[in-house]
Design a protein around this motif. Structure first.
Motif, mmCIF file in Angstrom:
data_model
loop_
_atom_site.group_PDB
_atom_site.id
_atom_site.type_symbol
_atom_site.label_atom_id
_atom_site.label_comp_id
_atom_site.label_asym_id
_atom_site.label_seq_id
_atom_site.Cartn_x
_atom_site.Cartn_y
_atom_site.Cartn_z
ATOM 1 N N CYS A 30 83.732 27.996 51.389
ATOM 2 C CA CYS A 30 84.317 27.378 50.331
ATOM 3 C C CYS A 30 85.378 26.241 50.720
ATOM 4 O O CYS A 30 85.567 25.355 50.233
ATOM 5 C CB CYS A 30 85.078 28.377 49.250
ATOM 6 N N PHE A 44 84.812 21.807 37.771
ATOM 7 C CA PHE A 44 84.327 22.541 38.702
ATOM 8 C C PHE A 44 84.028 24.325 38.333
ATOM 9 O O PHE A 44 83.437 24.687 38.728
ATOM 10 C CB PHE A 44 85.502 22.450 39.994
ATOM 11 N N THR A 93 87.208 28.420 42.088
ATOM 12 C CA THR A 93 87.940 27.362 41.237
ATOM 13 C C THR A 93 89.310 27.100 41.822
ATOM 14 O O THR A 93 89.531 25.905 41.957
ATOM 15 C CB THR A 93 87.955 27.702 39.802
ATOM 16 N N SER A 113 76.759 28.144 37.136
ATOM 17 C CA SER A 113 75.609 28.357 37.830
ATOM 18 C C SER A 113 75.518 29.983 38.238
ATOM 19 O O SER A 113 74.290 30.481 38.402
ATOM 20 C CB SER A 113 76.379 27.945 39.348
ATOM 21 N N VAL A 157 79.038 19.037 44.841
ATOM 22 C CA VAL A 157 79.652 19.921 43.983
ATOM 23 C C VAL A 157 78.552 20.704 43.477
ATOM 24 O O VAL A 157 78.430 21.919 43.213
ATOM 25 C CB VAL A 157 80.715 19.320 42.945
ATOM 26 N N LEU A 179 80.986 24.446 36.179
ATOM 27 C CA LEU A 179 80.054 24.624 37.085
ATOM 28 C C LEU A 179 79.655 25.744 37.792
ATOM 29 O O LEU A 179 78.514 26.287 37.741
ATOM 30 C CB LEU A 179 80.040 23.084 38.070
ATOM 31 N N LEU A 180 80.777 26.092 38.136
ATOM 32 C CA LEU A 180 80.593 27.546 38.814
ATOM 33 C C LEU A 180 80.196 28.658 37.899
ATOM 34 O O LEU A 180 79.188 29.498 38.081
ATOM 35 C CB LEU A 180 82.040 28.007 39.868
ATOM 36 N N THR A 218 77.745 24.653 44.090
ATOM 37 C CA THR A 218 77.804 25.629 42.887
ATOM 38 C C THR A 218 76.506 26.485 42.802
ATOM 39 O O THR A 218 76.285 27.410 42.428
ATOM 40 C CB THR A 218 78.415 24.935 41.621
ATOM 41 N N ASN A 225 72.073 31.087 37.531
ATOM 42 C CA ASN A 225 71.135 31.036 38.940
ATOM 43 C C ASN A 225 69.860 31.410 38.878
ATOM 44 O O ASN A 225 68.934 30.869 39.446
ATOM 45 C CB ASN A 225 72.113 31.523 39.842
ATOM 46 N N GLN A 279 82.466 15.577 38.333
ATOM 47 C CA GLN A 279 82.030 16.773 38.912
ATOM 48 C C GLN A 279 80.537 17.263 38.568
ATOM 49 O O GLN A 279 79.633 17.529 39.502
ATOM 50 C CB GLN A 279 83.015 17.971 38.600
ATOM 51 N N THR A 333 85.218 22.355 49.793
ATOM 52 C CA THR A 333 86.134 21.765 48.979
ATOM 53 C C THR A 333 87.189 20.822 49.568
ATOM 54 O O THR A 333 87.966 19.925 49.022
ATOM 55 C CB THR A 333 86.894 22.874 48.002
ATOM 56 N N VAL A 345 84.518 33.201 40.409
ATOM 57 C CA VAL A 345 84.252 32.141 39.718
ATOM 58 C C VAL A 345 85.819 31.558 39.933
ATOM 59 O O VAL A 345 86.097 30.382 40.332
ATOM 60 C CB VAL A 345 83.821 32.099 38.356
#
Length: 191
Positions: free
Chosen positions: A10, A47, A146, A54, A116, A50-51, A120, A58, A110, A14, A142
């Protein structure tokens, strides 16, 4: 779950230079810290969104990920090349009101940032879902990721603020270097 590997992954993703981080640095240089913070808030919210997306989707998207990633690669590459061009051609003496460095531009960046999107889409199946599937655990993941991303963005804002005078003194060279980093990022998507 190996927490150390997860956190290292991570932090590396990032904090290392990418389109958003380079754009944050450019925004601080061209428009100041306040405008860069607006951009950062937008980027952070996107971000996190999106997480969350995801994490929720997923398993359903696993069959279409290659199709989504190729579209994101194309759009992301074009957008990064456009940003590189914009950064390279900036002339502060001819500045007009523009839409860079806004909350919305940070938010949209993003979704067009292949780094990104790829992150994610991989962080959950690689580190979280094999060990935790309960909603509270995934939600905490998440939030933690973030916050790590927000810390990275803030580091770039701080770096830009501290070195703003230096960056402005060498504006043309700095803009060319940042543009080249964006071109490099656009190329690296395909390798």
């Amino acid at each position: 779950m190996n927490i150390t590997s997860f956190l290292i992954y991570c932090f590396i993703i990032t904090f290392t230079p990418g389109p958003t981080n380079i754009d944050i640095l450019s925004t601080v240089n061209m428009h100041g810290t306040k405008r860069a913070m607006q951009y950062t808030y937008g980027a952070t919210i996107a971000f996190g969104l999106l997480l969350a997306l995801s994490a929720m989707l997923n398993t359903m998207l696993i069959t279409v990920i290659p199709k989504i990633l190729i579209v994101m690669q194309i759009i992301g590459s074009i957008y990064m090349l456009f940003l590189a061009y914009q950064i390279c051609k900036k002339d502060k003496s001819k500045q007009t009101v523009n839409q860079t460095g806004t909350f919305m531009s940070g938010f949209l960046m993003q979704f067009l940032n292949p780094k990104v999107v790829t992150f994610t889409m991989t962080v959950f199946p690689s580190f979280i879902l094999p060990y935790y599937t309960a909603i509270p655990a995934v939600t905490i993941s998440v939030i933690v990721i973030t916050l790590i991303g927000f810390s990275a963005f803030m580091t770039w804002v701080l770096f830009g603020t501290i070195f703003k005078k230096f960056l402005q003194k060498h504006e043309k060279v700095v803009n060319i270097i940042m543009a080249l980093f964006l071109v490099y990022a656009a190329i690296m998507i395909w390798l």
